[in-house]
Design a protein around this motif. Structure first.
Motif, mmCIF file in Angstrom:
data_model
loop_
_atom_site.group_PDB
_atom_site.id
_atom_site.type_symbol
_atom_site.label_atom_id
_atom_site.label_comp_id
_atom_site.label_asym_id
_atom_site.label_seq_id
_atom_site.Cartn_x
_atom_site.Cartn_y
_atom_site.Cartn_z
ATOM 1 N N ALA A 165 58.206 28.179 63.667
ATOM 2 C CA ALA A 165 58.428 29.462 62.982
ATOM 3 C C ALA A 165 57.335 29.781 61.978
ATOM 4 O O ALA A 165 56.969 30.946 61.794
ATOM 5 N N HIS A 166 56.786 28.758 61.335
ATOM 6 C CA HIS A 166 55.781 28.988 60.292
ATOM 7 C C HIS A 166 54.351 28.802 60.792
ATOM 8 O O HIS A 166 53.430 28.674 59.978
ATOM 9 N N ARG A 167 54.155 28.801 62.104
ATOM 10 C CA ARG A 167 52.794 28.718 62.621
ATOM 11 C C ARG A 167 51.954 29.839 62.009
ATOM 12 O O ARG A 167 52.435 30.964 61.806
ATOM 13 N N CYS A 168 50.705 29.537 61.708
ATOM 14 C CA CYS A 168 49.848 30.460 60.970
ATOM 15 C C CYS A 168 49.799 31.845 61.617
ATOM 16 O O CYS A 168 49.419 31.986 62.778
ATOM 17 N N LEU A 169 50.152 32.856 60.842
ATOM 18 C CA LEU A 169 50.160 34.229 61.333
ATOM 19 C C LEU A 169 48.738 34.714 61.632
ATOM 20 O O LEU A 169 48.518 35.539 62.521
ATOM 21 N N GLY A 170 47.764 34.206 60.892
ATOM 22 C CA GLY A 170 46.388 34.657 61.047
ATOM 23 C C GLY A 170 45.560 33.841 62.022
ATOM 24 O O GLY A 170 44.314 33.923 61.992
ATOM 25 N N GLU A 171 46.202 33.106 62.891
ATOM 26 C CA GLU A 171 45.500 32.241 63.843
ATOM 27 C C GLU A 171 44.436 32.985 64.643
ATOM 28 O O GLU A 171 43.283 32.547 64.755
ATOM 29 N N GLN A 172 44.795 34.119 65.222
ATOM 30 C CA GLN A 172 43.856 34.842 66.078
ATOM 31 C C GLN A 172 42.667 35.372 65.284
ATOM 32 O O GLN A 172 41.534 35.393 65.786
ATOM 33 N N LEU A 173 42.901 35.787 64.043
ATOM 34 C CA LEU A 173 41.804 36.265 63.213
ATOM 35 C C LEU A 173 40.852 35.124 62.878
ATOM 36 O O LEU A 173 39.622 35.286 62.936
ATOM 37 N N ALA A 174 41.395 33.953 62.537
ATOM 38 C CA ALA A 174 40.548 32.804 62.229
ATOM 39 C C ALA A 174 39.695 32.415 63.425
ATOM 40 O O ALA A 174 38.486 32.159 63.288
ATOM 41 N N ILE A 175 40.298 32.384 64.608
ATOM 42 C CA ILE A 175 39.552 32.020 65.816
ATOM 43 C C ILE A 175 38.436 33.021 66.087
ATOM 44 O O ILE A 175 37.307 32.642 66.424
ATOM 45 N N LEU A 176 38.739 34.314 65.924
ATOM 46 C CA LEU A 176 37.712 35.333 66.123
ATOM 47 C C LEU A 176 36.547 35.120 65.152
ATOM 48 O O LEU A 176 35.372 35.142 65.561
ATOM 49 N N GLU A 177 36.845 34.925 63.884
ATOM 50 C CA GLU A 177 35.784 34.723 62.902
ATOM 51 C C GLU A 177 34.927 33.510 63.247
ATOM 52 O O GLU A 177 33.689 33.560 63.168
ATOM 53 N N LEU A 178 35.556 32.413 63.639
ATOM 54 C CA LEU A 178 34.820 31.187 63.950
ATOM 55 C C LEU A 178 33.934 31.371 65.171
ATOM 56 O O LEU A 178 32.773 30.922 65.184
ATOM 57 N N LYS A 179 34.443 32.043 66.187
ATOM 58 C CA LYS A 179 33.644 32.282 67.389
ATOM 59 C C LYS A 179 32.432 33.158 67.078
ATOM 60 O O LYS A 179 31.316 32.893 67.546
ATOM 61 N N VAL A 180 32.631 34.190 66.283
ATOM 62 C CA VAL A 180 31.524 35.085 65.933
ATOM 63 C C VAL A 180 30.504 34.349 65.064
ATOM 64 O O VAL A 180 29.291 34.494 65.251
ATOM 65 N N ILE A 181 30.967 33.551 64.118
ATOM 66 C CA ILE A 181 30.048 32.788 63.266
ATOM 67 C C ILE A 181 29.178 31.868 64.113
ATOM 68 O O ILE A 181 27.952 31.819 63.957
ATOM 69 N N VAL A 182 29.798 31.129 65.027
ATOM 70 C CA VAL A 182 29.025 30.229 65.898
ATOM 71 C C VAL A 182 28.010 31.018 66.709
ATOM 72 O O VAL A 182 26.827 30.666 66.781
ATOM 73 N N SER A 183 28.452 32.098 67.321
ATOM 74 C CA SER A 183 27.572 32.913 68.165
ATOM 75 C C SER A 183 26.389 33.451 67.382
ATOM 76 O O SER A 183 25.224 33.368 67.841
#
Length: 405
Positions: A342-360
């Motif tokens: 129930a408490h899984r991070c709500l911002g998971e998808q945003l964090a993944i997007l930021e990390l992918k863009v940073i790496v790229s």
């Protein structure tokens, strides 16, 4: 004199400098001893180290409550972080309200904005040939992104980043006065921002939604709106900053891996996923037992504090093959970097997007970056874990006129 890993495991303190730098050795010793290890730190708590035990605890929202605080120690927010520090059914109401804004389809629409922010940060130092990637990129990008999401001025990121950092330092050192000062400054800033948007023109930010939204058939109380904004701001930049710094650190001395990712951008997604398992940005979250439990022969009593060590669970040899190895093609893709249930991070998808863009963008702009010779990288001794500093050198490059932003 360095202490033996068994001593560090027996007297577990995740803020201890020696433990911080030998964390996964200590976790392995703790898991070998028990699924729950009693720690005397911060008033005493149980440190839970195994994947299956943590999953069972977070699924049991009746037996383990979040209402008594989600961190050990308490970072000092003036109100509860919502929905992190409430249980169902109230938790469900507020998470359902916020959920649509954090769905993957909505987050994907943010990619152009995120890419603009990342490129803008890199453009500030790419011609210099050197920088510290933590303040220049890993901390800066998530802070500006979360300001943009909330509808705050981008230039304010440095102020709220400073307040949240001061809150953590003061909480861990026990400086109640400094903690209260930083906490009240941050809460006052967000409280004013919420009130300024009440009944006003929709600026597209989450703060406007909180100021004017309804849960059920009632307007969102100001305290709850403030609690949600505090959670989004603090979790949204602290944890992603740690994850970004960890990923950049891991890539720093691996030119062959960098070349693979540049040649095949499709590998960036599994790379980010394995990075999050390998070095989760959140050490762990807390629960409080509401009734007696048994964990691996340990008697848990009502009121006992439980620190659920996601970083330890992600290296559990009962779940992962060769857990301390980084495997780009790892078969076990699930991990607890974003929690569970129930408490899984709500911002998971945003964090993944930021990390992918940073790496790229880093691989495109400064592909040959490397740590300065002789650098000894240390990690932050807080719930939000990551390298504290990453001084690097690289071949300078300038922004081409057609790329100018």
């Amino acid at each position: 004199m360095a202490r033996h890993v068994e001593e560090l495991a027996q007297e577990f303190d995740y803020t201890d400098p020696e433990t911080v730098e030998r964390l996964y050795e200590v976790y392995a010793a703790m898991r070998a001893r028990s699924g729950a290890v009693r720690s005397p730190k911060f008033g005493g708590h149980w440190a839970v180290t195994r994947y299956d035990d943590i999953v069972e605890i977070v699924k049991d929202t009746d037996g383990y409550t979040s209402t008594e605080g989600a961190t050990i120690p308490d970072v000092g927010n003036v109100v509860r972080s919502i929905p992190l520090e409430v249980d169902p059914p109230e938790h469900t109401l507020y998470r359902r309200f916020l959920g649509p804004r954090f769905r993957k389809a909505e987050i994907d629409r943010m990619e152009p904005s995120v890419r603009r922010i990342v490129r803008g940060c890199i453009d500030r130092f790419r011609a210099d040939g050197e920088c510290d990637l933590v303040p220049a990129l890993a901390e800066r990008v998530p802070s500006i992104v979360i300001a943009d999401l909330l509808g705050l001025p981008e230039q304010d990121w440095d102020a709220f980043r400073g307040w949240t950092t001061d809150m953590q330092r003061a909480a861990y050192s026990g400086d109640a006065e400094a903690n209260a000062k930083a906490s009240q400054a941050l809460a006052g800033y967000l409280s004013d921002a919420i009130e300024a948007r009440r009944g006003g023109e929709d600026d597209g930010g989450v703060l406007y939604q909180l100021a004017n939204g309804r849960v059920g058939d009632q307007p969102i109380p100001h305290e709850r709106a403030l609690g949600m904004s505090l959670l989004i701001l603090m979790a949204g930049h602290e944890t992603t900053a740690g994850a970004a710094a960890s990923i950049l650190y891991y890539l720093a001395d691996k030119p062959d891996l960098r070349d693979r990712l540049r040649d095949d951008p499709g590998l960036i997604t599994p790379f980010v996923n394995e990075s999050l398992r390998y070095e989760a940005p959140v050490t762990g979250m807390a629960r409080t037992a509401t009734c007696p439990h048994m964990i691996d022969g340990n008697e848990i009593q009502p009121g006992d504090k439980m620190l659920l060590l996601f970083t330890a669970a992600n290296h559990d040899e009962r779940v992962y093959t060769d857990p301390d190895e980084f495997k780009l093609d790892r078969a076990e893709r699930s991990h607890l970097a974003f929690g569970y249930g129930a408490h899984r991070c709500l911002g998971e998808q945003l964090a993944i997007l930021e990390l992918k863009v940073i790496v790229s963008e880093v691989l495109d702009a400064i592909p040959d970056y490397a740590l300065e010779p002789g650098t000894r990288v240390t990690h932050t001794p807080w719930v939000a874990r990551g390298p504290a500093s990453l001084p690097v050198t690289f071949t300078p490059s300038r922004v081409k006129p057609e790329e100018a932003r």
